[in-house]
Write a protein that holds these residues in place. Structure first.
Motif, short mmCIF file in Angstrom:
data_model
loop_
_atom_site.label_atom_id
_atom_site.label_comp_id
_atom_site.label_asym_id
_atom_site.label_seq_id
_atom_site.Cartn_x
_atom_site.Cartn_y
_atom_site.Cartn_z
N CYS A 195 38.55 -2.20 26.56
CA CYS A 195 37.40 -1.37 26.07
C CYS A 195 37.39 -1.01 24.75
O CYS A 195 38.24 -0.82 23.85
N PRO A 196 36.13 -1.15 24.26
CA PRO A 196 35.71 -0.92 22.86
C PRO A 196 35.98 0.52 22.49
O PRO A 196 35.89 1.61 23.29
N HIS A 197 36.37 0.76 21.29
CA HIS A 197 37.06 1.88 20.70
C HIS A 197 36.07 3.17 20.83
O HIS A 197 36.25 4.49 20.69
N ASN A 198 34.64 2.87 20.82
CA ASN A 198 33.73 3.89 20.77
C ASN A 198 32.86 3.84 22.47
O ASN A 198 31.82 4.36 22.40
N CYS A 199 33.67 3.40 23.21
CA CYS A 199 33.02 3.35 24.58
C CYS A 199 34.09 3.92 25.84
O CYS A 199 35.32 4.09 25.27
N SER A 200 33.58 4.53 26.78
CA SER A 200 34.49 4.92 27.76
C SER A 200 34.26 4.08 28.99
O SER A 200 33.08 3.85 29.21
N CYS A 201 35.25 3.27 29.42
CA CYS A 201 34.95 2.18 30.51
C CYS A 201 35.67 2.49 31.75
O CYS A 201 36.95 3.06 31.60
#
Length: 745
Positions: A195-201
């Protein structure tokens, strides 16, 4: 989490994954799957999106959901080792290829049994620990079959429940361990996602607050990048994307997106000025489209042919907040399968063409916030599937407008407090009361005028008071004319008002009627204030020359009429014509006593509430001052007749104040309350305009003229009585003188 053609909600990550979650298979039926084009990849028989590298085919690890990657493979032949189990205590594990491993356990419980780790469960009486994922899987794994006991009440506490199953669960330590334990392989499905650091997955569903390398995530199902500024060309190839939200991304165009499985697109709150058929050509499965609050110059442009794939699948369109006054559905929205159309706050005032006839599947139409006043009579004709309508105009919910078989209770529109579908005045009570007040205002004020002009003689005719009352009769007569105009219009349009409402409210007749009503009420209030001032000067300063002469009274009245004309014509000026001040309701005047917002409401509040409140306070103070002066003089006066007359006049003045209070105080109070946010029922507007506002016009002749007639009759009786007494006294004196002469003779 989308919900398709059933009541069940399905996570986005489980849509188009070759596994049926909806009973009707709607989560899988329309999916388009890419093909494997590389020579070193194996295409699963079910055409699933992820291709299997050829070096992983036949590796005894299932990667295709239909297990086709392990079909027709040469299996390793394992020698039968022993039919006997190793002696307990033993830890039992499976390696994913069907091999069983037994590990010794040294720790023992107080009862002599082994202590099983959290990933395993204890087989009572046998001394074996088996993995928790074999509990209630339909296979007896414990020698005593204890792992399949009481499965009806087993709830998998603290474990991951395998997809589509109730009792088959996996311990967290066995998730993403390289060996699938769930029948549908879901315990190993999302293991390689970072998961990218500025996303919630959540699986293949990403909600991001900033830019990221979206091109690295091929299998995304859900992507929400609202407010990030991400451009459409950055989306790239995402053949399995189901939902895309690019709201508040400062987009000027949608771009040529190629997303064959996209079902929901949200590009609201951007700067898109045009939207054409080419923007949807690569979205062949699009069902939900939101273009809300974009500065579109009009409806969709371009050739939206009825054979376009998008036309055949699009089910919902959200155009709320998109500003356009005219809607031509026939040429703009040829979507025969469209079920929901949201035009909330779009400012539509006219619907032209054939209405919504082209949307034969339309079930929900939302027109709230749209002042639709001009529409064809067959606007809903042919919409047999229509189930709900939301509107701001009650006419759209009239039975004559709705399609056959539609339940009127499912059409939600604000109640019109003035008119109905058939008549300008919705209530017979209003008609009766209007007729009574109109008759009183016309007859009594006409009689008052004739009496003042033609019948009154002497000093009273030449007084300033008479001039004021004469003009008051004219002003109140104008209110009667207004009531007659409303009554005539009600009678004229009775039975067909639904189709004449807009024409009447925009007509010159309605504007004239509203103008006369406001002119009468304002001029009458100012004239009563002048009458009060005249009486105040006459009573308080009886010997002063500071009072109104007939000439000065005429000048004051002309200025009053001029002020009234200015007040009522301001809403008709070019700069204020957009107010539609006299076209808000069927009675041609809208008092500011409700919370309904309309252009010019602040002007109406200033004139009808604040100005009239100041005038009423001046009238009340003046009349009370006159009353106290007259009652004070009557108490100190020794003349009984004068004291009686003064008290009568004082009571009449008090009646004037009370009548003004009863007419103006409710309107002023309701206006202040509505401005303060207190909810006021809409019916109050018509009640104030028809029942309360004209009441003074009907009462004033009785207060200012009929009382004068009664006073004149009283004086005539007194003069007649005095004359009779004097004549009788004279006769008595004559008779007495005659008797004296006889005695002298």
């Amino acid at each position: 989490m989308p919900r398709y053609n059933s009541a069940k909600w399905v996570p986005y990550s489980f849509v188009c994954d070759h596994l049926q979650d909806c009973e009707d298979s709607s989560d899988e039926d329309v999916c388009v799957f890419p093909t494997c084009v590389l020579s070193d990849q194996y295409q699963c028989a079910n055409k699933q999106a992820s291709c299997v590298p050829l070096n992983q085919r036949c590796d005894e690890i299932v990667q295709c959901l239909d297990e086709s990657d392990e079909a027709d493979c040469q299996k390793n032949v394992k020698l039968f080792q022993s039919i006997f189990l190793p002696p307990p205590p033993r830890l039992v594990n499976f390696d994913g290829r069907g091999n069983v491993e037994y590990s010794p356990l040294d720790m023992e419980r107080a009862d002599g049994g082994p202590v099983c780790p959290d990933t395993h469960l204890f087989c009572p009486g046998d001394g074996y620990c088996v993995p928790v994922y074999v509990r209630c899987n339909g296979v007896n794994d414990c020698p005593g079959k204890e792992d399949e006991a009481e499965c009806d009440t087993y709830t998998c506490p603290g474990l991951y429940r395998c997809r589509g199953l109730v009792t088959t669960c996996v311990h967290p330590d066995h998730l993403c361990d390289g060996w699938p334990q769930c029948p549908q392989l879901d315990d190993e499905r999302f293991c390689n996602i970072t998961c990218p650091h500025n996303c919630s997955c959540l699986g293949h569903a990403f909600t991001c607050s900033g830019d990221f390398q979206v091109e690295l995530f091929f299998d995304l199902r859900y992507l929400d990048v609202r407010g990030t500024g991400l451009l459409p060309e950055r989306i790239g190839e995402k053949p399995m994307l189901i939902h895309l939200s690019m709201a508040r991304c400062e987009l000027k165009q949608v771009g040529n997106l190629r997303l064959p499985n996209l079902r929901s697109l949200d590009v609201s709150d951007n700067r898109i000025t045009s939207f054409s058929a080419s923007d949807l050509s690569g979205l062949t499965n699009l069902q939900n489209l939101s273009m809300a609050r974009n500065p579109l110059s009009g409806m969709f442009t371009g050739n939206f042919s009825l054979i376009s794939p998008v036309n055949e699948v699009l089910l919902q369109i959200d155009l709320s907040g998109v500003k356009f006054e005219e809607l031509d559905v026939r040429s703009s929205l040829p979507f025969p399968r469209l079920r929901s159309l949201n035009l909330t706050n779009s400012g539509v005032t006219r619907v032209i063409g054939d209405g919504f006839r082209s949307m034969t599947s339309l079930a929900v139409l939302d027109l709230r916030g749209c002042h639709v006043t001009d529409f064809p009579r067959d606007i809903f004709e042919g919409l047999g599937n229509l189930r709900q309508v939301f509107a701001d105009n009650f006419k759209l919910c009239c039975p004559a407008t709705l399609p056959a078989g539609f339940n009127p209770e499912n059409c939600r529109a604000p109640f019109n407090e003035v008119s109905s579908c058939d008549a300008l005045l919705r209530s017979d009570f209003y008609r009766v009361f209007l007729s009574v007040l109109a008759a009183l205002a016309l007859i009594s004020n006409l009689g008052c005028f004739c009496l003042r002009v033609f019948a009154l003689t002497g000093r009273g005719k030449k007084s300033g008071f008479n001039v004021f009352v004469t003009h008051l009769c004219v002003s109140d007569f104008v209110m009667g004319v207004y009531l007659v105009m409303i009554g005539v219009a009600d009678r004229m349009y009775l039975g067909s008002y639904l189709w004449e409402d807009t024409a009447w409210k925009n007509s010159a007749g309605c504007k004239v009627a509203g103008l006369l009503s406001l002119l009468s009420s304002e001029v009458s209030a100012l004239l009563i204030c002048l009458i009060t001032l005249d009486r105040f000067l006459a009573i308080r300063f009886p010997f002063s020359r500071l009072r109104f002469s007939p000439f000065s009274a005429q000048v004051a009245c002309l200025l009053t009429w001029l002020a009234g004309v200015v007040l009522v014509t301001v809403p008709l000026l070019p700069a204020t014509s957009h107010w539609r001040f006299y076209s808000q309701t069927g009675i041609c005047i809208s008092l500011p006593v409700t919370r309904n917002e309309y252009p010019g409401e602040h002007y109406a509040f200033g004139v009808m509430i604040l100005l009239n409140l100041v005038v009423f306070l001046l009238i009340a103070v003046g009349q009370i001052s006159v009353y106290t002066a007259m009652t004070g003089n009557s108490i100190t006066s020794t003349d009984t007749g004068r004291r009686s007359r003064d008290l009568i006049v004082a009571r009449r003045l008090l009646t004037v104040v009370v009548s003004d209070f009863l007419c103006w105080f409710p309107i002023g109070l309701l206006g202040v309350l509505s401005t303060s946010g207190v909810p006021i029922a809409g019916e109050v507007n018509v009640g104030m305009a028809i029942l309360v506002l004209p009441l003074n016009s009907a009462l004033n002749p009785f207060l200012y003229t009929l009382n004068m007639i009664q006073e004149k009759r009283r004086k005539a009786r007194e003069e007649k009585l005095l004359k009779f007494i004097l004549e009788r006294r004279k006769r008595e004196l004559v008779e007495g003188a005659g008797g004296t002469d006889m005695e002298m003779l």
